[in-house]
Enzyme design. Structure first.
Site, PDB file in Angstrom:
ATOM      1  N   ARG A 113      -8.434  -0.556   5.513  1.00 34.80           N
ATOM      2  CA  ARG A 113      -7.610   0.295   4.713  1.00 34.80           C
ATOM      3  C   ARG A 113      -6.406  -0.080   4.448  1.00 34.80           C
ATOM      4  O   ARG A 113      -5.974   0.418   3.250  1.00 34.80           O
ATOM      5  CB  ARG A 113      -7.476   1.580   5.715  1.00 34.80           C
ATOM      6  CG  ARG A 113      -8.651   2.630   5.808  1.00 34.80           C
ATOM      7  CD  ARG A 113      -8.100   3.694   6.634  1.00 34.80           C
ATOM      8  NE  ARG A 113      -7.058   4.386   5.907  1.00 34.80           N
ATOM      9  CZ  ARG A 113      -6.482   5.311   6.684  1.00 34.80           C
ATOM     10  NH1 ARG A 113      -6.647   5.829   8.040  1.00 34.80           N
ATOM     11  NH2 ARG A 113      -5.382   6.110   5.975  1.00 34.80           N
ATOM     12  N   ASP A 129       4.853   0.746  12.088  1.00 33.68           N
ATOM     13  CA  ASP A 129       4.064   0.060  11.593  1.00 33.68           C
ATOM     14  C   ASP A 129       3.596  -1.392  11.876  1.00 33.68           C
ATOM     15  O   ASP A 129       2.523  -1.974  11.664  1.00 33.68           O
ATOM     16  CB  ASP A 129       3.681   0.245  10.017  1.00 33.68           C
ATOM     17  CG  ASP A 129       3.527   1.563   9.616  1.00 33.68           C
ATOM     18  OD1 ASP A 129       3.503   1.848   8.298  1.00 33.68           O
ATOM     19  OD2 ASP A 129       3.439   2.553  10.337  1.00 33.68           O
ATOM     20  N   ARG A 134      -0.050  14.869  12.476  1.00 35.64           N
ATOM     21  CA  ARG A 134       0.479  14.494  11.172  1.00 35.64           C
ATOM     22  C   ARG A 134       0.826  15.934  10.557  1.00 35.64           C
ATOM     23  O   ARG A 134       0.287  16.456   9.434  1.00 35.64           O
ATOM     24  CB  ARG A 134      -0.451  13.570  10.171  1.00 35.64           C
ATOM     25  CG  ARG A 134      -0.913  12.750  11.182  1.00 35.64           C
ATOM     26  CD  ARG A 134       0.063  11.279  11.541  1.00 35.64           C
ATOM     27  NE  ARG A 134       0.600  10.915  10.560  1.00 35.64           N
ATOM     28  CZ  ARG A 134       0.201   9.878   9.760  1.00 35.64           C
ATOM     29  NH1 ARG A 134      -0.894   9.282  10.242  1.00 35.64           N
ATOM     30  NH2 ARG A 134       0.964   9.399   8.672  1.00 35.64           N
ATOM     31  N   ARG A 150      -4.462  10.722   4.842  1.00 32.08           N
ATOM     32  CA  ARG A 150      -3.274  11.743   4.986  1.00 32.08           C
ATOM     33  C   ARG A 150      -2.305  11.427   3.727  1.00 32.08           C
ATOM     34  O   ARG A 150      -1.774  12.698   3.280  1.00 32.08           O
ATOM     35  CB  ARG A 150      -2.384  11.492   6.032  1.00 32.08           C
ATOM     36  CG  ARG A 150      -3.052  12.113   7.462  1.00 32.08           C
ATOM     37  CD  ARG A 150      -2.095  12.046   8.306  1.00 32.08           C
ATOM     38  NE  ARG A 150      -0.708  13.091   7.962  1.00 32.08           N
ATOM     39  CZ  ARG A 150       0.309  13.052   7.343  1.00 32.08           C
ATOM     40  NH1 ARG A 150       0.576  11.730   6.690  1.00 32.08           N
ATOM     41  NH2 ARG A 150       0.991  13.921   6.909  1.00 32.08           N
ATOM     42  N   CYS A 167      -4.732  12.439  13.091  1.00 30.59           N
ATOM     43  CA  CYS A 167      -5.423  11.122  13.157  1.00 30.59           C
ATOM     44  C   CYS A 167      -5.014  10.475  14.441  1.00 30.59           C
ATOM     45  O   CYS A 167      -4.421  10.884  15.206  1.00 30.59           O
ATOM     46  CB  CYS A 167      -4.823  10.213  12.016  1.00 30.59           C
ATOM     47  SG  CYS A 167      -3.045   9.745  12.250  1.00 30.59           S
ATOM     48  N   LYS A 209       0.928  -0.971  -0.064  1.00 29.46           N
ATOM     49  CA  LYS A 209       0.097   0.111   0.075  1.00 29.46           C
ATOM     50  C   LYS A 209       0.876   1.224  -0.019  1.00 29.46           C
ATOM     51  O   LYS A 209       0.639   2.441  -0.836  1.00 29.46           O
ATOM     52  CB  LYS A 209      -1.000  -0.014   1.215  1.00 29.46           C
ATOM     53  CG  LYS A 209      -1.442   1.446   1.561  1.00 29.46           C
ATOM     54  CD  LYS A 209      -2.368   1.246   2.918  1.00 29.46           C
ATOM     55  CE  LYS A 209      -1.786   1.549   4.178  1.00 29.46           C
ATOM     56  NZ  LYS A 209      -1.383   2.945   4.485  1.00 29.46           N
ATOM     57  N   ASN A 210       1.763   1.248   0.942  1.00 30.52           N
ATOM     58  CA  ASN A 210       2.808   2.457   1.026  1.00 30.52           C
ATOM     59  C   ASN A 210       3.757   2.731  -0.291  1.00 30.52           C
ATOM     60  O   ASN A 210       4.470   3.588  -0.105  1.00 30.52           O
ATOM     61  CB  ASN A 210       3.481   2.226   2.576  1.00 30.52           C
ATOM     62  CG  ASN A 210       2.432   2.653   3.570  1.00 30.52           C
ATOM     63  OD1 ASN A 210       1.272   2.867   3.350  1.00 30.52           O
ATOM     64  ND2 ASN A 210       2.717   2.454   4.641  1.00 30.52           N
ATOM     65  N   VAL A 221       8.829   7.117  16.486  1.00 31.31           N
ATOM     66  CA  VAL A 221       8.314   7.758  15.386  1.00 31.31           C
ATOM     67  C   VAL A 221       7.089   8.668  15.450  1.00 31.31           C
ATOM     68  O   VAL A 221       6.753   9.964  15.237  1.00 31.31           O
ATOM     69  CB  VAL A 221       8.227   6.823  14.338  1.00 31.31           C
ATOM     70  CG1 VAL A 221       7.743   7.550  12.950  1.00 31.31           C
ATOM     71  CG2 VAL A 221       9.457   6.183  13.842  1.00 31.31           C
TER      72      VAL A 221
END
Ligand code: EPZ
Length: 443
Positions: free
Chosen positions: A419, A327, A122, A93, A117, A22-23, A349
């Protein structure tokens, strides 16, 4: 709104193939704006975030379609509305990464500020600073970023580091803008995530001139224009890590294919420390490198993940790549909740990324938050409960905990997990999970 009804404990066994990242997909979709024409992207996962980003590109004027074999086709010939609308940006975002390509191709852009979020603030100050260094004039008005580069963008030496280290999408935005800027750009303290390396490779295939890929120092020689190309995105290392934790937390055995261990060294290090066995699935000898050393080729065929001797405690600190990825912090917290001893998890992070702590404690975990750290006192077992998903990765952690907990766990607000994971219950149930998705009306 959907909920998950999860029966546990279960032991997962079988094999799963990892989807595209996804990223990596999101910034690469944004980069397709840089070249007018048709781009075909393969291995882009079928997720709600991808659908939202496709709507955003269509709002700009692009035409986005899915072919029968799952490829994403983007026609960016016409972009007549360089605006990223609040209604879309507030949902996701990552929409912010249309800013750089719109500026580079059209000399102007209006993109809503993303806002915060569940995982914390962010900010996008580094994005803005990096683009201003390239010559963009940027101001904020009514919650929107108004950016203009009437005389085009000009290459510059840019330090893009922030208080938390590098910025992934900030690097993506500046990298995409620099690809079409006049002259040389150096991005110091660039994000080294594999997803950014994938973006840079995609841009080079389009005709960009980027070197230092995968390093914290990217050098970009601006070019006059870029060509639309076909491209296949890399596998999703966070999804792979999530399935590895699924094998470990259920003391099961899962064969995971299409996963690149080279992108997951910090994750593999912690899993092995915890007592998880990760064996390459060798269908052919690994390729020999020129040096004669065995290559990492075996990881290309996949791995077999097992955890049969209990979960050992481990300390984890999240950091920008190649450090341990934020993540996977929530998923590992669920796993370490069952360790034979105490662990410490430090989130460097997104220091507020702990919405899952209270929910896991509802499942009889023993977690204590101390500022940017959580002390994880291992317990013998987790107990099923009704819990609330809050963000994409926290939801995955709650599902993993539900697989191991005794009884029926209800995870509410499953849209968070949709998502980033394509129908996760349809991938876990064939491995032995007992997850039912139920629609709750009016919630
Ligand atoms: C990307 O978000 C990922 N999203 C996130 O994954 C991931 O958690 C994050 O990188 C860190 O790895 C996508 O790639 C779509 P950052 P991004 O800019 O780029 C601060 C998921 O679960 N910062 O690298 O938005 C920021 O507050 C998602 O898939 C500034 O201070 O993250 C944070 O503390 C969640 N100023 C740190 O840097 C800025 O201008 C890292 O953020 C930008 C960021």
């Amino acid at each position: 709104m959907d909920i998950f009804r999860i029966e546990g404990p279960v032991r997962l066994c079988g094999s799963v193939t990892i989807n595209g990242s996804k990223n990596a997909s999101l910034p690469i979709m944004a980069a397709s704006i840089l070249a007018g024409g048709k781009s075909t992207l393969s291995a882009v996962p079928n997720l709600s975030d991808i659908s939202v980003f496709s709507q955003l590109l269509e709002q700009l004027g692009c035409c986005v379609t899915r072919s029968d074999n799952g490829q994403l086709c983007i026609d960016s010939t016409v972009i007549d509305n360089p605006v990223g609308d609040y209604e879309i940006v507030r949902k996701m975002r990552a929409s912010i990464c249309i800013l750089g390509p719109l500026l580079a191709r059209y000399g102007k852009a209006k993109v809503s500020m993303p806002g915060g979020c569940a995982i914390g603030d962010r900010p996008v100050n580094l994005h803005i600073r990096g683009l201003q260094e390239l010559g963009a004039q940027i101001h904020l008005k009514n919650g929107y970023i108004i950016a203009e580069a009437p005389n085009g963008l000009r290459g510059k030496e840019i330090f893009l580091g922030g208080p938390f280290g590098s910025t992934v999408l900030g690097t993506a935005n500046v990298l995409m803008a620099a690809a079409l800027a006049k002259g040389r750009t150096i991005i110091e303290s660039a994000a080294c995530e594999p997803e950014i390396a994938d973006l840079a490779k995609y841009l080079n295939k389009m005709g960009a001139k980027i070197s230092g890929i995968g390093s914290p120092r990217l050098v970009i020689e601006g070019v006059g224009h870029l060509q639309p190309v076909d491209y296949e995105v890399i596998p999703d290392r966070i999804e792979a890590g999530t399935f590895m934790v699924a094998a470990a937390i259920t003391a099961g055995e899962i064969t995971i294919t299409n996963c690149r261990l080279d992108d997951m060294m910090a994750v593999v290090d912690r899993l092995r420390h915890i007592g998880v066995t990760i064996d390459p699935l060798l269908s052919r000898p690994p390729p020999r490198l020129a040096s004669g050393d065995a290559g990492a080729g075996e990881s290309k065929n996949g791995v077999v993940v097992t955890c049969s001797d209990g979960v050992k405690p481990a300390d984890i600190t999240t950091q920008p790549y190649p450090g341990f990825p934020t993540d996977l912090q929530a998923q590992f917290m669920a796993l370490l909740s069952l360790a034979e001893g105490n662990s410490v998890i430090i989130e460097k992070v997104f220091p507020d990324r702990f919405m899952h702590v209270a929910e896991l404690n509802r499942m009889a975990a023993n977690l204590r938050k101390e500022g940017p750290a959580v002390i994880v006192a291992g317990v013998e077992k987790l107990m099923a409960a009704s819990v609330m998903a809050s963000d994409l990765r926290a939801s995955a952690a709650l599902v993993l905990a539900g697989l191991a907990a005794e009884g029926i766990t209800i995870v509410n607000r499953v849209y968070h997990i949709d998502r980033g994971y394509e129908k996760i219950e349809k991938r876990l149930n064939p491995l032995g999970a007992k997850i039912k998705r139920k629609q709750i009306k009016g919630v």
